[in-house]
Design a protein around this motif. Sequence first.
Motif, PDB file in Angstrom:
ATOM      1  N   ARG A   1       0.864  -1.191   0.000  1.00 36.71           N
ATOM      2  CA  ARG A   1       0.000   0.000   0.000  1.00 36.71           C
ATOM      3  C   ARG A   1       0.896   1.236   0.000  1.00 36.71           C
ATOM      4  O   ARG A   1       2.090   1.173   0.327  1.00 36.71           O
ATOM      5  CB  ARG A   1      -0.930   0.025   1.206  1.00 36.71           C
ATOM      6  CG  ARG A   1      -0.234   0.166   2.552  1.00 36.71           C
ATOM      7  CD  ARG A   1      -1.247   0.581   3.623  1.00 36.71           C
ATOM      8  NE  ARG A   1      -0.711   0.531   4.974  1.00 36.71           N
ATOM      9  CZ  ARG A   1       0.032   1.478   5.535  1.00 36.71           C
ATOM     10  NH1 ARG A   1       0.406   2.543   4.843  1.00 36.71           N
ATOM     11  NH2 ARG A   1       0.451   1.358   6.795  1.00 36.71           N
ATOM     12  N   ASP A   2       0.276   2.373  -0.360  1.00 42.00           N
ATOM     13  CA  ASP A   2       1.009   3.637  -0.284  1.00 42.00           C
ATOM     14  C   ASP A   2       1.335   3.941   1.170  1.00 42.00           C
ATOM     15  O   ASP A   2       0.525   3.673   2.063  1.00 42.00           O
ATOM     16  CB  ASP A   2       0.161   4.786  -0.857  1.00 42.00           C
ATOM     17  CG  ASP A   2      -0.054   4.645  -2.354  1.00 42.00           C
ATOM     18  OD1 ASP A   2       0.727   3.907  -2.994  1.00 42.00           O
ATOM     19  OD2 ASP A   2      -1.005   5.260  -2.863  1.00 42.00           O
ATOM     20  N   MET A   3       2.521   4.489   1.396  1.00 46.43           N
ATOM     21  CA  MET A   3       2.936   4.841   2.761  1.00 46.43           C
ATOM     22  C   MET A   3       3.367   6.298   2.796  1.00 46.43           C
ATOM     23  O   MET A   3       3.951   6.795   1.840  1.00 46.43           O
ATOM     24  CB  MET A   3       4.085   3.940   3.209  1.00 46.43           C
ATOM     25  CG  MET A   3       3.636   2.495   3.356  1.00 46.43           C
ATOM     26  SD  MET A   3       4.920   1.408   3.936  1.00 46.43           S
ATOM     27  CE  MET A   3       4.251  -0.154   3.350  1.00 46.43           C
ATOM     28  N   THR A   4       3.070   6.925   3.913  1.00 51.20           N
ATOM     29  CA  THR A   4       3.404   8.344   4.035  1.00 51.20           C
ATOM     30  C   THR A   4       4.800   8.510   4.620  1.00 51.20           C
ATOM     31  O   THR A   4       5.324   7.645   5.327  1.00 51.20           O
ATOM     32  CB  THR A   4       2.410   9.056   4.965  1.00 51.20           C
ATOM     33  OG1 THR A   4       2.414   8.387   6.225  1.00 51.20           O
ATOM     34  CG2 THR A   4       1.016   9.027   4.378  1.00 51.20           C
ATOM     35  N   TRP A   5       5.400   9.639   4.328  1.00 52.30           N
ATOM     36  CA  TRP A   5       6.643  10.050   4.968  1.00 52.30           C
ATOM     37  C   TRP A   5       6.593  11.544   5.200  1.00 52.30           C
ATOM     38  O   TRP A   5       6.228  12.259   4.272  1.00 52.30           O
ATOM     39  CB  TRP A   5       7.868   9.681   4.096  1.00 52.30           C
ATOM     40  CG  TRP A   5       9.113   9.880   4.898  1.00 52.30           C
ATOM     41  CD1 TRP A   5       9.944  10.968   4.882  1.00 52.30           C
ATOM     42  CD2 TRP A   5       9.634   8.979   5.880  1.00 52.30           C
ATOM     43  NE1 TRP A   5      10.941  10.802   5.792  1.00 52.30           N
ATOM     44  CE2 TRP A   5      10.786   9.584   6.419  1.00 52.30           C
ATOM     45  CE3 TRP A   5       9.234   7.730   6.359  1.00 52.30           C
ATOM     46  CZ2 TRP A   5      11.538   8.981   7.421  1.00 52.30           C
ATOM     47  CZ3 TRP A   5       9.993   7.137   7.349  1.00 52.30           C
ATOM     48  CH2 TRP A   5      11.129   7.760   7.865  1.00 52.30           C
ATOM     49  N   PRO A   6       6.866  12.080   6.378  1.00 50.52           N
ATOM     50  CA  PRO A   6       7.322  11.336   7.545  1.00 50.52           C
ATOM     51  C   PRO A   6       6.194  10.498   8.168  1.00 50.52           C
ATOM     52  O   PRO A   6       5.014  10.790   7.958  1.00 50.52           O
ATOM     53  CB  PRO A   6       7.768  12.429   8.508  1.00 50.52           C
ATOM     54  CG  PRO A   6       6.977  13.625   8.114  1.00 50.52           C
ATOM     55  CD  PRO A   6       6.786  13.529   6.627  1.00 50.52           C
ATOM     56  N   PRO A   7       6.575   9.466   8.946  1.00 49.41           N
ATOM     57  CA  PRO A   7       5.579   8.617   9.589  1.00 49.41           C
ATOM     58  C   PRO A   7       4.834   9.421  10.668  1.00 49.41           C
ATOM     59  O   PRO A   7       5.346  10.414  11.187  1.00 49.41           O
ATOM     60  CB  PRO A   7       6.392   7.491  10.212  1.00 49.41           C
ATOM     61  CG  PRO A   7       7.760   8.053  10.380  1.00 49.41           C
ATOM     62  CD  PRO A   7       7.945   9.066   9.288  1.00 49.41           C
ATOM     63  N   GLY A   8       3.660   8.990  11.028  1.00 50.19           N
ATOM     64  CA  GLY A   8       2.870   9.675  12.057  1.00 50.19           C
ATOM     65  C   GLY A   8       3.405   9.421  13.444  1.00 50.19           C
ATOM     66  O   GLY A   8       4.256   8.601  13.668  1.00 50.19           O
TER      67      GLY A   8
END
Length: 112
Positions: free
Chosen positions: A105-112
């Motif tokens: 899946r798509d992942m965000t950066w920076p992490p939460g």
Amino acid sequence: MSDCLFCKIAAGEIPSGKVYEDEVCYAFHDIAPQAPTHFLVIPKAHIGSVSEVSADNSGIVAHIFEVIAKLAKELNLDSYRVVSNIGEQAGQSVFHLHFHVLSGRDMTWPPG
Ligand code: 5GP
Ligand code: ZN
């Protein structure tokens, strides 16, 4: 360590969905997956977290990363994230060294 969940999983005393095993490490599916592919790779020897890695045990960590690369190739993961949380504020809930491998899946950066 006798009272450690992941020591028990590595020893086969608590069931888990095995992905891979050798004499040094054990890989298994996370019980609460955060991505379509989400497995954990742990040393069989008890190490509390990355903060306990030293010259005496860093070979185990190097081996684990070789295994992660091999498994990612076998599973055709062309993009994935490897995460290790150290300490409660960073999200560590099991105090036996583990590397999360997340993919699919798509992942965000920076992490939460
Ligand atoms: P942490 O929060 O320490 O970075 O990661 C611990 C991970 O272990 C979590 O993602 C959690 O879902 C997983 N986990 C906790 N208990 C079990 C269990 O009994 N079996 C499996 N397969 N995973 C577990
Ligand atoms: Zn342990």
